[in-house]
Design a protein around this motif. Structure first.
Motif, PDB file in Angstrom:
ATOM      1  N   GLN A  19       9.894  38.242 -13.430  1.00  0.00           N
ATOM      2  CA  GLN A  19      11.152  38.946 -13.701  1.00  0.00           C
ATOM      3  C   GLN A  19      10.869  40.321 -14.304  1.00  0.00           C
ATOM      4  O   GLN A  19      11.476  41.312 -13.921  1.00  0.00           O
ATOM      5  N   ARG A  20       9.940  40.376 -15.236  1.00  0.00           N
ATOM      6  CA  ARG A  20       9.578  41.640 -15.884  1.00  0.00           C
ATOM      7  C   ARG A  20       9.013  42.624 -14.857  1.00  0.00           C
ATOM      8  O   ARG A  20       9.369  43.797 -14.844  1.00  0.00           O
ATOM      9  N   LEU A  21       8.152  42.121 -13.977  1.00  0.00           N
ATOM     10  CA  LEU A  21       7.583  42.954 -12.913  1.00  0.00           C
ATOM     11  C   LEU A  21       8.680  43.445 -11.969  1.00  0.00           C
ATOM     12  O   LEU A  21       8.741  44.633 -11.621  1.00  0.00           O
ATOM     13  N   SER A  22       9.576  42.548 -11.584  1.00  0.00           N
ATOM     14  CA  SER A  22      10.697  42.906 -10.718  1.00  0.00           C
ATOM     15  C   SER A  22      11.576  43.975 -11.371  1.00  0.00           C
ATOM     16  O   SER A  22      11.968  44.948 -10.720  1.00  0.00           O
ATOM     17  N   ASP A  23      11.882  43.783 -12.640  1.00  0.00           N
ATOM     18  CA  ASP A  23      12.712  44.758 -13.366  1.00  0.00           C
ATOM     19  C   ASP A  23      12.063  46.132 -13.384  1.00  0.00           C
ATOM     20  O   ASP A  23      12.730  47.147 -13.187  1.00  0.00           O
ATOM     21  N   GLN A  24      10.762  46.173 -13.605  1.00  0.00           N
ATOM     22  CA  GLN A  24      10.053  47.452 -13.654  1.00  0.00           C
ATOM     23  C   GLN A  24      10.079  48.149 -12.291  1.00  0.00           C
ATOM     24  O   GLN A  24      10.346  49.348 -12.198  1.00  0.00           O
ATOM     25  N   ILE A  25       9.853  47.390 -11.243  1.00  0.00           N
ATOM     26  CA  ILE A  25       9.868  47.971  -9.891  1.00  0.00           C
ATOM     27  C   ILE A  25      11.273  48.454  -9.541  1.00  0.00           C
ATOM     28  O   ILE A  25      11.441  49.531  -8.964  1.00  0.00           O
ATOM     29  N   ARG A  26      12.297  47.680  -9.900  1.00  0.00           N
ATOM     30  CA  ARG A  26      13.681  48.108  -9.635  1.00  0.00           C
ATOM     31  C   ARG A  26      14.036  49.378 -10.399  1.00  0.00           C
ATOM     32  O   ARG A  26      14.683  50.264  -9.852  1.00  0.00           O
ATOM     33  N   ARG A  27      13.650  49.438 -11.681  1.00  0.00           N
ATOM     34  CA  ARG A  27      13.948  50.648 -12.478  1.00  0.00           C
ATOM     35  C   ARG A  27      13.301  51.878 -11.849  1.00  0.00           C
ATOM     36  O   ARG A  27      13.932  52.915 -11.702  1.00  0.00           O
ATOM     37  N   ASP A  28      12.039  51.728 -11.470  1.00  0.00           N
ATOM     38  CA  ASP A  28      11.347  52.854 -10.836  1.00  0.00           C
ATOM     39  C   ASP A  28      11.915  53.152  -9.459  1.00  0.00           C
ATOM     40  O   ASP A  28      11.997  54.309  -9.052  1.00  0.00           O
ATOM     41  N   GLY A  29      12.327  52.106  -8.731  1.00  0.00           N
ATOM     42  CA  GLY A  29      12.960  52.310  -7.426  1.00  0.00           C
ATOM     43  C   GLY A  29      14.214  53.153  -7.549  1.00  0.00           C
ATOM     44  O   GLY A  29      14.448  54.073  -6.758  1.00  0.00           O
ATOM     45  N   GLU A 125       2.067  49.605  -1.657  1.00  0.00           N
ATOM     46  CA  GLU A 125       0.735  49.232  -1.165  1.00  0.00           C
ATOM     47  C   GLU A 125      -0.329  49.564  -2.202  1.00  0.00           C
ATOM     48  O   GLU A 125      -1.256  48.784  -2.430  1.00  0.00           O
ATOM     49  N   GLU A 126      -0.179  50.708  -2.832  1.00  0.00           N
ATOM     50  CA  GLU A 126      -1.162  51.147  -3.827  1.00  0.00           C
ATOM     51  C   GLU A 126      -1.275  50.172  -4.990  1.00  0.00           C
ATOM     52  O   GLU A 126      -2.367  49.897  -5.469  1.00  0.00           O
ATOM     53  N   VAL A 127      -0.139  49.642  -5.465  1.00  0.00           N
ATOM     54  CA  VAL A 127      -0.201  48.741  -6.619  1.00  0.00           C
ATOM     55  C   VAL A 127      -0.404  47.272  -6.244  1.00  0.00           C
ATOM     56  O   VAL A 127      -0.875  46.488  -7.062  1.00  0.00           O
ATOM     57  N   THR A 128      -0.070  46.880  -5.021  1.00  0.00           N
ATOM     58  CA  THR A 128      -0.193  45.467  -4.653  1.00  0.00           C
ATOM     59  C   THR A 128      -1.463  45.151  -3.864  1.00  0.00           C
ATOM     60  O   THR A 128      -1.859  43.993  -3.783  1.00  0.00           O
ATOM     61  N   ASN A 129      -2.080  46.155  -3.287  1.00  0.00           N
ATOM     62  CA  ASN A 129      -3.263  45.921  -2.469  1.00  0.00           C
ATOM     63  C   ASN A 129      -4.502  45.824  -3.361  1.00  0.00           C
ATOM     64  O   ASN A 129      -5.391  46.646  -3.320  1.00  0.00           O
ATOM     65  N   THR A 130      -4.498  44.770  -4.157  1.00  0.00           N
ATOM     66  CA  THR A 130      -5.588  44.525  -5.095  1.00  0.00           C
ATOM     67  C   THR A 130      -6.508  43.458  -4.517  1.00  0.00           C
ATOM     68  O   THR A 130      -6.265  42.949  -3.415  1.00  0.00           O
ATOM     69  N   GLU A 131      -7.492  43.087  -5.275  1.00  0.00           N
ATOM     70  CA  GLU A 131      -8.416  42.035  -4.845  1.00  0.00           C
ATOM     71  C   GLU A 131      -7.666  40.757  -4.474  1.00  0.00           C
ATOM     72  O   GLU A 131      -8.019  40.064  -3.535  1.00  0.00           O
ATOM     73  N   ASN A 132      -6.583  40.469  -5.220  1.00  0.00           N
ATOM     74  CA  ASN A 132      -5.811  39.245  -4.979  1.00  0.00           C
ATOM     75  C   ASN A 132      -4.538  39.481  -4.190  1.00  0.00           C
ATOM     76  O   ASN A 132      -3.730  38.574  -4.058  1.00  0.00           O
ATOM     77  N   ASN A 133      -4.322  40.632  -3.658  1.00  0.00           N
ATOM     78  CA  ASN A 133      -3.181  41.047  -2.854  1.00  0.00           C
ATOM     79  C   ASN A 133      -1.888  40.284  -3.168  1.00  0.00           C
ATOM     80  O   ASN A 133      -1.663  39.174  -2.715  1.00  0.00           O
ATOM     81  N   LEU A 134      -1.042  40.941  -3.927  1.00  0.00           N
ATOM     82  CA  LEU A 134       0.200  40.324  -4.409  1.00  0.00           C
ATOM     83  C   LEU A 134       1.098  39.832  -3.281  1.00  0.00           C
ATOM     84  O   LEU A 134       1.648  38.735  -3.358  1.00  0.00           O
ATOM     85  N   MET A 135       1.280  40.602  -2.221  1.00  0.00           N
ATOM     86  CA  MET A 135       2.166  40.164  -1.132  1.00  0.00           C
ATOM     87  C   MET A 135       1.631  38.907  -0.455  1.00  0.00           C
ATOM     88  O   MET A 135       2.398  37.990  -0.129  1.00  0.00           O
ATOM     89  N   LYS A 136       0.328  38.855  -0.261  1.00  0.00           N
ATOM     90  CA  LYS A 136      -0.276  37.652   0.330  1.00  0.00           C
ATOM     91  C   LYS A 136      -0.050  36.455  -0.596  1.00  0.00           C
ATOM     92  O   LYS A 136       0.313  35.374  -0.146  1.00  0.00           O
ATOM     93  N   ALA A 137      -0.239  36.662  -1.893  1.00  0.00           N
ATOM     94  CA  ALA A 137      -0.037  35.584  -2.867  1.00  0.00           C
ATOM     95  C   ALA A 137       1.423  35.131  -2.882  1.00  0.00           C
ATOM     96  O   ALA A 137       1.700  33.927  -2.929  1.00  0.00           O
ATOM     97  N   ILE A 138       2.352  36.070  -2.847  1.00  0.00           N
ATOM     98  CA  ILE A 138       3.777  35.716  -2.823  1.00  0.00           C
ATOM     99  C   ILE A 138       4.086  34.878  -1.580  1.00  0.00           C
ATOM    100  O   ILE A 138       4.773  33.851  -1.663  1.00  0.00           O
ATOM    101  N   ASN A 139       3.590  35.308  -0.427  1.00  0.00           N
ATOM    102  CA  ASN A 139       3.811  34.546   0.811  1.00  0.00           C
ATOM    103  C   ASN A 139       3.254  33.129   0.696  1.00  0.00           C
ATOM    104  O   ASN A 139       3.885  32.162   1.134  1.00  0.00           O
ATOM    105  N   GLU A 140       2.067  33.002   0.101  1.00  0.00           N
ATOM    106  CA  GLU A 140       1.446  31.690  -0.056  1.00  0.00           C
ATOM    107  C   GLU A 140       2.264  30.797  -0.993  1.00  0.00           C
ATOM    108  O   GLU A 140       2.476  29.613  -0.706  1.00  0.00           O
TER     109      GLU A 140
END
Length: 160
Positions: A19-29, A125-140
């Protein structure tokens, strides 16, 4: 630097951390859209984008498509109607159904947003394309929860 209590709690606070991560992305969005001179609330995105891609939809279908509870979808739709970005009408075949679609104002807004989406995608892409790739993890995680709910998983441990 000492971790705060929520960060230190690990998996127990995963929902709070997401939720905290989502809030931060929304505020910046919101700030990104403002930087482009676009008056837009990121919370409107799932409804408007879905209608942009799928045209006219019933409220129930839209709710299912975006994965929101029906009352949450209704609340967003009321807000978007007030802003004159969408309109609703009764289905001619089944008058119990309400259909929603973008207005011209809504279509114009979304067409001005398209170039901004490319900027947002690149920054994301810059913030999520990490070693553990957040989008891939969310999909999983979403796939795992489709297979077996969080509640059922917890109940299996409660009975031990």
């Amino acid at each position: 630097m000492e971790q705060n209590v929520i960060d230190a709690s690990g998996l127990l606070a995963i929902s709070t951390r997401l939720q905290r991560l989502s809030d931060q992305i929304r505020r910046d969005g919101l700030l990104i859209y403002k930087a482009f001179g676009i008056d837009f609330q990121p919370k409107w995105f799932p409804v408007l984008y879905t209608l942009y891609k799928k045209s006219t939809m019933s409220v129930v279908s839209l709710s299912d498509e975006i994965g929101y509870a029906h009352p949450s979808t209704i609340s967003l739709l009321k807000e978007l109607e007030k802003e004159k970005l969408i309109r609703s009408k009764k289905d001619k075949i089944d008058t119990r159904k309400r259909l929603v679609e973008l207005t011209e104002k809504g279509k114009t807004l979304l067409s001005t947003m398209e170039p901004v989406w490319q900027v947002i995608i690149k920054a994301t892409e810059e913030v999520t394309n990490t070693e553990n790739n957040l989008m891939k993890a969310i999909n999983e995680v979403e796939a795992a929860l489709q297979e077996k709910s969080f509640l059922l998983r917890a109940q299996a441990y409660m009975n031990k």
